[in-house]
Design a protein around this motif. Structure first.
Motif, PDB file in Angstrom:
ATOM      1  N   GLU A   1     -82.561   0.392  -0.292  1.00  0.00           N
ATOM      2  CA  GLU A   1     -82.951   1.249  -1.725  1.00  0.00           C
ATOM      3  C   GLU A   1     -83.983   0.435  -1.873  1.00  0.00           C
ATOM      4  O   GLU A   1     -84.455   0.693  -2.990  1.00  0.00           O
ATOM      5  N   LEU A   2     -84.708  -0.857  -1.391  1.00  0.00           N
ATOM      6  CA  LEU A   2     -85.759  -1.771  -2.324  1.00  0.00           C
ATOM      7  C   LEU A   2     -86.271  -0.686  -2.395  1.00  0.00           C
ATOM      8  O   LEU A   2     -87.751  -0.601  -3.151  1.00  0.00           O
ATOM      9  N   ALA A   3     -87.239   0.315  -1.310  1.00  0.00           N
ATOM     10  CA  ALA A   3     -88.686   1.289  -1.349  1.00  0.00           C
ATOM     11  C   ALA A   3     -88.560   2.339  -2.461  1.00  0.00           C
ATOM     12  O   ALA A   3     -89.162   1.837  -3.395  1.00  0.00           O
ATOM     13  N   GLY A   4     -87.346   2.076  -2.911  1.00  0.00           N
ATOM     14  CA  GLY A   4     -87.067   3.142  -4.114  1.00  0.00           C
ATOM     15  C   GLY A   4     -87.162   2.399  -5.401  1.00  0.00           C
ATOM     16  O   GLY A   4     -87.562   3.025  -6.079  1.00  0.00           O
ATOM     17  N   ILE A   5     -86.421   1.480  -5.130  1.00  0.00           N
ATOM     18  CA  ILE A   5     -86.732   0.882  -6.606  1.00  0.00           C
ATOM     19  C   ILE A   5     -88.149   0.050  -6.730  1.00  0.00           C
ATOM     20  O   ILE A   5     -88.215   0.636  -8.062  1.00  0.00           O
ATOM     21  N   LEU A   6     -88.888   0.259  -5.919  1.00  0.00           N
ATOM     22  CA  LEU A   6     -90.044  -0.648  -5.806  1.00  0.00           C
ATOM     23  C   LEU A   6     -91.097   0.596  -6.318  1.00  0.00           C
ATOM     24  O   LEU A   6     -92.472   0.754  -7.407  1.00  0.00           O
TER      25      LEU A   6
ATOM     26  N   VAL B   1     -85.538  -6.532 -11.534  1.00  0.00           N
ATOM     27  CA  VAL B   1     -86.476  -5.457 -11.018  1.00  0.00           C
ATOM     28  C   VAL B   1     -85.575  -4.549  -9.969  1.00  0.00           C
ATOM     29  O   VAL B   1     -85.494  -3.719 -10.618  1.00  0.00           O
ATOM     30  N   PHE B   2     -84.290  -4.896  -9.695  1.00  0.00           N
ATOM     31  CA  PHE B   2     -83.195  -4.467  -9.801  1.00  0.00           C
ATOM     32  C   PHE B   2     -82.193  -3.426 -10.390  1.00  0.00           C
ATOM     33  O   PHE B   2     -81.089  -2.195 -10.107  1.00  0.00           O
TER      34      PHE B   2
ATOM     35  N   VAL C   1     -93.853  -4.002  -1.198  1.00  0.00           N
ATOM     36  CA  VAL C   1     -92.522  -4.150  -0.210  1.00  0.00           C
ATOM     37  C   VAL C   1     -92.932  -5.134   0.356  1.00  0.00           C
ATOM     38  O   VAL C   1     -92.214  -6.437   0.535  1.00  0.00           O
ATOM     39  N   ARG C   2     -94.328  -5.116   1.307  1.00  0.00           N
ATOM     40  CA  ARG C   2     -94.414  -6.879   1.803  1.00  0.00           C
ATOM     41  C   ARG C   2     -93.872  -7.733   1.396  1.00  0.00           C
ATOM     42  O   ARG C   2     -93.334  -9.456   2.042  1.00  0.00           O
ATOM     43  N   LYS C   3     -95.110  -8.138   0.154  1.00  0.00           N
ATOM     44  CA  LYS C   3     -94.861  -9.367  -0.944  1.00  0.00           C
ATOM     45  C   LYS C   3     -93.139  -9.428  -0.897  1.00  0.00           C
ATOM     46  O   LYS C   3     -92.524 -10.585  -0.530  1.00  0.00           O
TER      47      LYS C   3
ATOM     48  N   ARG D   1     -78.763  -7.166   5.925  1.00  0.00           N
ATOM     49  CA  ARG D   1     -78.933  -5.626   5.212  1.00  0.00           C
ATOM     50  C   ARG D   1     -79.414  -5.573   3.797  1.00  0.00           C
ATOM     51  O   ARG D   1     -79.916  -5.338   2.963  1.00  0.00           O
ATOM     52  N   ASN D   2     -78.932  -6.431   3.278  1.00  0.00           N
ATOM     53  CA  ASN D   2     -78.108  -6.467   1.436  1.00  0.00           C
ATOM     54  C   ASN D   2     -78.876  -7.716   1.279  1.00  0.00           C
ATOM     55  O   ASN D   2     -78.992  -8.845   2.223  1.00  0.00           O
ATOM     56  N   ILE D   3     -79.582  -7.678   0.342  1.00  0.00           N
ATOM     57  CA  ILE D   3     -80.597  -8.374  -0.551  1.00  0.00           C
ATOM     58  C   ILE D   3     -80.083  -8.548  -1.737  1.00  0.00           C
ATOM     59  O   ILE D   3     -78.833  -8.259  -2.928  1.00  0.00           O
ATOM     60  N   LEU D   4     -79.196 -10.265  -2.189  1.00  0.00           N
ATOM     61  CA  LEU D   4     -78.740 -10.451  -3.248  1.00  0.00           C
ATOM     62  C   LEU D   4     -79.869 -11.101  -3.833  1.00  0.00           C
ATOM     63  O   LEU D   4     -81.149 -11.520  -3.773  1.00  0.00           O
ATOM     64  N   ALA D   5     -79.681 -10.888  -5.869  1.00  0.00           N
ATOM     65  CA  ALA D   5     -80.602 -11.071  -6.283  1.00  0.00           C
ATOM     66  C   ALA D   5     -80.527 -11.973  -7.321  1.00  0.00           C
ATOM     67  O   ALA D   5     -79.302 -12.385  -7.366  1.00  0.00           O
ATOM     68  N   ASP D   6     -81.511 -12.555  -7.262  1.00  0.00           N
ATOM     69  CA  ASP D   6     -81.235 -14.251  -8.190  1.00  0.00           C
ATOM     70  C   ASP D   6     -82.012 -13.728  -9.790  1.00  0.00           C
ATOM     71  O   ASP D   6     -82.368 -12.680  -9.668  1.00  0.00           O
ATOM     72  N   ASP D   7     -82.681 -14.538 -10.930  1.00  0.00           N
ATOM     73  CA  ASP D   7     -82.670 -14.337 -11.434  1.00  0.00           C
ATOM     74  C   ASP D   7     -84.447 -13.019 -11.838  1.00  0.00           C
ATOM     75  O   ASP D   7     -83.901 -11.710 -12.755  1.00  0.00           O
ATOM     76  N   LYS D   8     -85.084 -13.230 -11.059  1.00  0.00           N
ATOM     77  CA  LYS D   8     -86.351 -12.420 -11.160  1.00  0.00           C
ATOM     78  C   LYS D   8     -86.532 -11.153 -10.621  1.00  0.00           C
ATOM     79  O   LYS D   8     -86.615  -9.868 -11.129  1.00  0.00           O
ATOM     80  N   LEU D   9     -85.551 -10.768  -9.516  1.00  0.00           N
ATOM     81  CA  LEU D   9     -85.300  -9.708  -8.716  1.00  0.00           C
ATOM     82  C   LEU D   9     -84.002  -8.566  -9.434  1.00  0.00           C
ATOM     83  O   LEU D   9     -83.784  -8.203  -9.597  1.00  0.00           O
TER      84      LEU D   9
END
Length: 158
Positions: free
Chosen positions: A148-153, A137-138, A107-109, A126-134
């Motif tokens: 939602e980030l911890a659940g997705i990870l 993952v998303f 999560v830190r990385k 609070r919202n994270i915009l996804a690029d190609d790599k993310l």
């Protein structure tokens, strides 16, 4: 008139003193009764005799107890389940690397990557915009909340 008020004051004082003696007399017959009844009678007599002294003693230990409590706390121990090294999926490995890391470190990385590439929504941080790599993952989503980030990870770590 002043003489009458002074007389009233002295009478109230005189009536208060016999009342104390009356409670003491009531306590005396209780001593003759069973031992169970005698103990509460003694306690009431002691309370009437010196309530101020007990209050002063009770206040001082409480103050010292409050000061001693923070010193007694020990260092917080981390949960062992968070320290287990997990291997990331290939999609997540593109973002954080291929080495096995604990869930907290993953999560830190991810957050380091998000801040480095300025991927937080400027209108709502609070919202994270996804690029190609993310987006891999998303799961193809363009925007994810940080909750939602911890659940997705969790789905990408094994």
């Amino acid at each position: 008139m002043a003489k009458k008020t002074a007389a009233k004051k002295t009478t109230t004082k005189k009536t208060a003193a016999p009342a104390k003696k009356a409670t003491a007399k009531k306590a005396a017959p209780a001593k003759k009764a069973t031992a169970k009844k005698a103990a509460p009678a003694k306690a009431t007599a002691k309370k009437a005799a010196a309530p101020k002294a007990t209050v002063k003693k009770a206040v001082a230990p409480k103050a010292t107890a409050k000061k001693a409590a923070p010193k007694a706390k020990s260092a917080r121990k981390p949960n062992a389940a968070f320290m287990v090294a997990l291997t990331p999926s290939p999609a997540l490995a593109e973002v954080i690397g291929t080495t096995a890391v604990p869930r907290t470190e993953a999560v830190r990385k991810i957050w380091v990557y998000i801040k480095k590439n300025n991927l937080q929504n400027p209108k709502n941080k609070r919202n994270i915009l996804a690029d190609d790599k993310l987006s891999k993952v998303f799961g193809g989503k363009k925007e994810v909340t940080m909750f939602e980030l911890a659940g997705i990870l969790g789905k990408h770590l094994s």
